[in-house]
Design a protein around this motif. Structure first.
Motif, PDB file in Angstrom:
ATOM      1  N   ILE A  52       0.843  -1.203   0.000  1.00 28.41           N
ATOM      2  CA  ILE A  52       0.000   0.000   0.000  1.00 28.41           C
ATOM      3  C   ILE A  52       0.876   1.251   0.000  1.00 28.41           C
ATOM      4  CG2 ILE A  52      -1.682   1.330   1.333  1.00 28.41           C
ATOM      5  CD1 ILE A  52      -2.802  -1.349   2.348  1.00 28.41           C
ATOM      6  N   THR A  53       1.915   1.232   0.813  1.00 25.26           N
ATOM      7  CA  THR A  53       2.831   2.372   0.895  1.00 25.26           C
ATOM      8  C   THR A  53       3.561   2.583  -0.421  1.00 25.26           C
ATOM      9  OG1 THR A  53       3.153   1.997   3.268  1.00 25.26           O
ATOM     10  CG2 THR A  53       4.796   3.336   2.145  1.00 25.26           C
ATOM     11  N   GLY A  54       3.999   1.491  -1.029  1.00 28.52           N
ATOM     12  CA  GLY A  54       4.674   1.589  -2.323  1.00 28.52           C
ATOM     13  C   GLY A  54       3.764   2.197  -3.387  1.00 28.52           C
ATOM     14  N   PHE A  55       2.480   1.811  -3.378  1.00 25.75           N
ATOM     15  CA  PHE A  55       1.524   2.378  -4.333  1.00 25.75           C
ATOM     16  C   PHE A  55       1.331   3.872  -4.094  1.00 25.75           C
ATOM     17  CE2 PHE A  55      -2.883   3.632  -5.239  1.00 25.75           C
ATOM     18  CZ  PHE A  55      -2.928   3.389  -6.605  1.00 25.75           C
ATOM     19  N   TYR A  56       1.207   4.255  -2.815  1.00 26.01           N
ATOM     20  CA  TYR A  56       1.056   5.676  -2.481  1.00 26.01           C
ATOM     21  C   TYR A  56       2.258   6.490  -2.976  1.00 26.01           C
ATOM     22  CZ  TYR A  56       2.208   9.640   0.499  1.00 26.01           C
ATOM     23  OH  TYR A  56       2.645  10.869   0.961  1.00 26.01           O
ATOM     24  N   ILE A  57       3.456   5.989  -2.731  1.00 28.81           N
ATOM     25  CA  ILE A  57       4.662   6.717  -3.131  1.00 28.81           C
ATOM     26  C   ILE A  57       4.714   6.907  -4.642  1.00 28.81           C
ATOM     27  CG2 ILE A  57       7.187   6.580  -3.255  1.00 28.81           C
ATOM     28  CD1 ILE A  57       7.103   5.252  -0.474  1.00 28.81           C
ATOM     29  N   GLU A  58       4.443   5.842  -5.377  1.00 22.48           N
ATOM     30  CA  GLU A  58       4.486   5.936  -6.835  1.00 22.48           C
ATOM     31  C   GLU A  58       3.388   6.854  -7.372  1.00 22.48           C
ATOM     32  OE1 GLU A  58       6.858   4.820  -8.796  1.00 22.48           O
ATOM     33  OE2 GLU A  58       7.860   4.128  -6.977  1.00 22.48           O
ATOM     34  N   LEU A  59       2.212   6.784  -6.764  1.00 19.85           N
ATOM     35  CA  LEU A  59       1.095   7.620  -7.212  1.00 19.85           C
ATOM     36  C   LEU A  59       1.404   9.101  -7.052  1.00 19.85           C
ATOM     37  CD1 LEU A  59      -1.871   7.981  -8.122  1.00 19.85           C
ATOM     38  CD2 LEU A  59      -2.518   7.807  -5.699  1.00 19.85           C
ATOM     39  N   PHE A  60       1.882   9.495  -5.886  1.00 25.50           N
ATOM     40  CA  PHE A  60       2.074  10.917  -5.616  1.00 25.50           C
ATOM     41  C   PHE A  60       3.381  11.462  -6.184  1.00 25.50           C
ATOM     42  CE2 PHE A  60      -1.400  10.129  -2.780  1.00 25.50           C
ATOM     43  CZ  PHE A  60      -2.088  11.334  -2.769  1.00 25.50           C
ATOM     44  N   ARG A  61       4.360  10.605  -6.396  1.00 22.53           N
ATOM     45  CA  ARG A  61       5.593  11.092  -7.027  1.00 22.53           C
ATOM     46  C   ARG A  61       5.432  11.266  -8.523  1.00 22.53           C
ATOM     47  NH1 ARG A  61      10.626   7.661  -6.029  1.00 22.53           N
ATOM     48  NH2 ARG A  61      11.676   9.468  -6.881  1.00 22.53           N
ATOM     49  N   ASN A  62       4.446  10.613  -9.104  1.00 21.34           N
ATOM     50  CA  ASN A  62       4.306  10.627 -10.556  1.00 21.34           C
ATOM     51  C   ASN A  62       3.061  11.367 -11.040  1.00 21.34           C
ATOM     52  OD1 ASN A  62       6.585   8.820 -11.671  1.00 21.34           O
ATOM     53  ND2 ASN A  62       5.772   7.612  -9.984  1.00 21.34           N
ATOM     54  N   THR A  63       2.467  12.169 -10.171  1.00 21.51           N
ATOM     55  CA  THR A  63       1.372  13.049 -10.575  1.00 21.51           C
ATOM     56  C   THR A  63       1.679  14.463 -10.085  1.00 21.51           C
ATOM     57  OG1 THR A  63       0.132  12.434  -8.567  1.00 21.51           O
ATOM     58  CG2 THR A  63      -0.418  11.268 -10.608  1.00 21.51           C
ATOM     59  N   PRO A  64       1.331  15.478 -10.861  1.00 22.43           N
ATOM     60  CA  PRO A  64       1.639  16.862 -10.468  1.00 22.43           C
ATOM     61  C   PRO A  64       0.822  17.305  -9.255  1.00 22.43           C
ATOM     62  CG  PRO A  64       1.101  16.689 -12.820  1.00 22.43           C
ATOM     63  CD  PRO A  64       0.710  15.400 -12.190  1.00 22.43           C
ATOM     64  N   LEU A  65       1.384  18.207  -8.467  1.00 23.50           N
ATOM     65  CA  LEU A  65       0.666  18.762  -7.324  1.00 23.50           C
ATOM     66  C   LEU A  65      -0.619  19.447  -7.781  1.00 23.50           C
ATOM     67  CD1 LEU A  65       0.408  19.474  -4.333  1.00 23.50           C
ATOM     68  CD2 LEU A  65       1.872  21.466  -4.747  1.00 23.50           C
ATOM     69  N   LEU A  66      -0.588  20.085  -8.930  1.00 23.32           N
ATOM     70  CA  LEU A  66      -1.777  20.773  -9.435  1.00 23.32           C
ATOM     71  C   LEU A  66      -2.945  19.809  -9.585  1.00 23.32           C
ATOM     72  CD1 LEU A  66      -3.017  23.375 -10.552  1.00 23.32           C
ATOM     73  CD2 LEU A  66      -2.165  22.721 -12.808  1.00 23.32           C
ATOM     74  N   VAL A  67      -2.702  18.641 -10.144  1.00 20.83           N
ATOM     75  CA  VAL A  67      -3.749  17.629 -10.316  1.00 20.83           C
ATOM     76  C   VAL A  67      -4.249  17.151  -8.961  1.00 20.83           C
ATOM     77  CG1 VAL A  67      -4.260  15.329 -11.233  1.00 20.83           C
ATOM     78  CG2 VAL A  67      -2.843  16.911 -12.550  1.00 20.83           C
ATOM     79  N   GLN A  68      -3.332  16.952  -8.024  1.00 16.52           N
ATOM     80  CA  GLN A  68      -3.711  16.495  -6.690  1.00 16.52           C
ATOM     81  C   GLN A  68      -4.581  17.533  -5.978  1.00 16.52           C
ATOM     82  OE1 GLN A  68       0.014  15.549  -4.767  1.00 16.52           O
ATOM     83  NE2 GLN A  68       0.695  14.316  -6.498  1.00 16.52           N
ATOM     84  N   LEU A  69      -4.233  18.800  -6.109  1.00 15.93           N
ATOM     85  CA  LEU A  69      -5.027  19.859  -5.492  1.00 15.93           C
ATOM     86  C   LEU A  69      -6.414  19.940  -6.118  1.00 15.93           C
ATOM     87  CD1 LEU A  69      -2.431  22.771  -5.104  1.00 15.93           C
ATOM     88  CD2 LEU A  69      -3.349  21.297  -3.308  1.00 15.93           C
ATOM     89  N   PHE A  70      -6.481  19.812  -7.433  1.00 14.50           N
ATOM     90  CA  PHE A  70      -7.783  19.827  -8.103  1.00 14.50           C
ATOM     91  C   PHE A  70      -8.653  18.687  -7.601  1.00 14.50           C
ATOM     92  CE2 PHE A  70      -6.733  22.275 -12.277  1.00 14.50           C
ATOM     93  CZ  PHE A  70      -6.656  23.445 -11.536  1.00 14.50           C
ATOM     94  N   PHE A  71      -8.060  17.516  -7.420  1.00 14.48           N
ATOM     95  CA  PHE A  71      -8.824  16.368  -6.928  1.00 14.48           C
ATOM     96  C   PHE A  71      -9.340  16.641  -5.512  1.00 14.48           C
ATOM     97  CE2 PHE A  71      -9.312  12.308  -4.770  1.00 14.48           C
ATOM     98  CZ  PHE A  71     -10.054  11.588  -5.694  1.00 14.48           C
ATOM     99  N   LEU A  72      -8.472  17.139  -4.648  1.00 11.79           N
ATOM    100  CA  LEU A  72      -8.868  17.399  -3.264  1.00 11.79           C
ATOM    101  C   LEU A  72      -9.921  18.503  -3.157  1.00 11.79           C
ATOM    102  CD1 LEU A  72      -5.359  17.304  -1.518  1.00 11.79           C
ATOM    103  CD2 LEU A  72      -7.149  15.574  -1.335  1.00 11.79           C
ATOM    104  N   TYR A  73      -9.743  19.557  -3.961  1.00  9.28           N
ATOM    105  CA  TYR A  73     -10.582  20.742  -3.807  1.00  9.28           C
ATOM    106  C   TYR A  73     -11.879  20.685  -4.613  1.00  9.28           C
ATOM    107  CZ  TYR A  73     -11.637  25.693  -3.056  1.00  9.28           C
ATOM    108  OH  TYR A  73     -12.231  26.870  -2.687  1.00  9.28           O
ATOM    109  N   PHE A  74     -11.819  20.061  -5.799  1.00 13.19           N
ATOM    110  CA  PHE A  74     -12.992  20.049  -6.666  1.00 13.19           C
ATOM    111  C   PHE A  74     -13.695  18.693  -6.746  1.00 13.19           C
ATOM    112  CE2 PHE A  74     -10.303  23.466  -8.537  1.00 13.19           C
ATOM    113  CZ  PHE A  74     -11.157  24.532  -8.300  1.00 13.19           C
ATOM    114  N   ALA A  75     -12.936  17.600  -6.640  1.00 11.71           N
ATOM    115  CA  ALA A  75     -13.542  16.275  -6.800  1.00 11.71           C
ATOM    116  C   ALA A  75     -14.135  15.739  -5.501  1.00 11.71           C
ATOM    117  CB  ALA A  75     -12.510  15.288  -7.355  1.00 11.71           C
ATOM    118  N   LEU A  76     -13.417  15.897  -4.384  1.00  6.82           N
ATOM    119  CA  LEU A  76     -13.922  15.343  -3.120  1.00  6.82           C
ATOM    120  C   LEU A  76     -15.286  15.897  -2.707  1.00  6.82           C
ATOM    121  CD1 LEU A  76     -10.752  14.957  -0.840  1.00  6.82           C
ATOM    122  CD2 LEU A  76     -11.924  13.244  -2.223  1.00  6.82           C
ATOM    123  N   PRO A  77     -15.568  17.195  -2.915  1.00  3.16           N
ATOM    124  CA  PRO A  77     -16.919  17.687  -2.571  1.00  3.16           C
ATOM    125  C   PRO A  77     -18.042  16.962  -3.309  1.00  3.16           C
ATOM    126  CG  PRO A  77     -15.432  19.540  -2.824  1.00  3.16           C
ATOM    127  CD  PRO A  77     -14.684  18.316  -3.284  1.00  3.16           C
TER     128      PRO A  77
END
Length: 219
Positions: A52-77
């Motif tokens: 699980i940890t290995g998947f998390y590391i690969e996921l967040f190291r290989n996606t831009p912060l901008l995409v992650q912020l959009f997911f947190l701010y616009f998708a989670l609601p």
């Protein structure tokens, strides 16, 4: 260059700097905690959690912060989870930084010679004591250069916070340029305030590295 404009804009940049530093350092603290935890899990190869940890590391190291912020701010609601813009910024930075910190800590742990553990156990320490008192402190010490590089990287990544309507340095610069078209003055202030935020961190990092090198190798 209109110096009167620069002086009049200075307070707005100061407020933006304080907000950027606040959110940035909260994210870095979170990243540090996540990084240590994930590095320990990866180093000890704890079943299930290791994958699980290995998947998390690969996921967040290989996606831009901008995409992650959009997911947190616009998708989670959309699924009923609402996070404030400031919390979203710190969380996004923490999750991204945690992945990088984890790899830095893990490399530090793997650089510790096996004889260190063997010596500690020969002195009567159990596995937990050996890891907490012998392995982890040395790993952190050897990881300092990488950790400091990660801190500077994460502070620079705060420049994308403006995309979720946080009035950080970048948002302030773009807002003032859009309203008054004072591009040179606004960008000059932006560069100056980023230097104010980053140069002390860089200088402190160099000092810590020299002290650790002196403590380990002497003059």
């Amino acid at each position: 260059m209109d110096w009167e404009v620069i002086i009049s804009y200075f307070p707005r940049y100061k407020d933006a700097l304080l907000l950027t530093v606040k959110i940035g350092w909260l994210g870095i603290f979170l990243a540090f905690m996540i990084g240590v935890l994930c590095a320990v899990v990866m180093h000890l190869k704890i079943p299930v959690l290791h994958r699980i940890t290995g998947f998390y590391i690969e996921l967040f190291r290989n996606t831009p912060l901008l995409v992650q912020l959009f997911f947190l701010y616009f998708a989670l609601p959309k699924i009923g989870i609402r996070i404030s813009a400031q919390a979203c910024g710190s969380l996004g930075l923490g999750l991204l930084g945690g992945a990088y910190m984890a790899e830095t800590f893990r490399s530090g742990l793997e650089n510790i010679a096996p004889i260190q553990s063997e010596s500690a156990q020969s002195l009567g320490m159990n596995r937990v004591q050996t890891f907490g008192y012998v392995i982890l402190p040395q790993a952190v010490s050897s990881s300092v250069p990488g950790l400091l590089a990660n801190v500077i990287f994460l502070l620079k990544e705060t420049s994308v916070f403006s995309t979720i309507s946080l009035m950080d340095l970048m948002f302030t610069a773009k807002d003032l340029i859009g309203m008054y078209a004072k591009t040179i003055e606004c960008l000059t202030l932006l560069v100056v305030f980023y230097l104010i935020m980053l140069l002390p961190v860089s200088a402190a990092g160099s000092f810590v590295e020299r002290r650790l090198r002196h403590a380990e190798f002497g003059d």
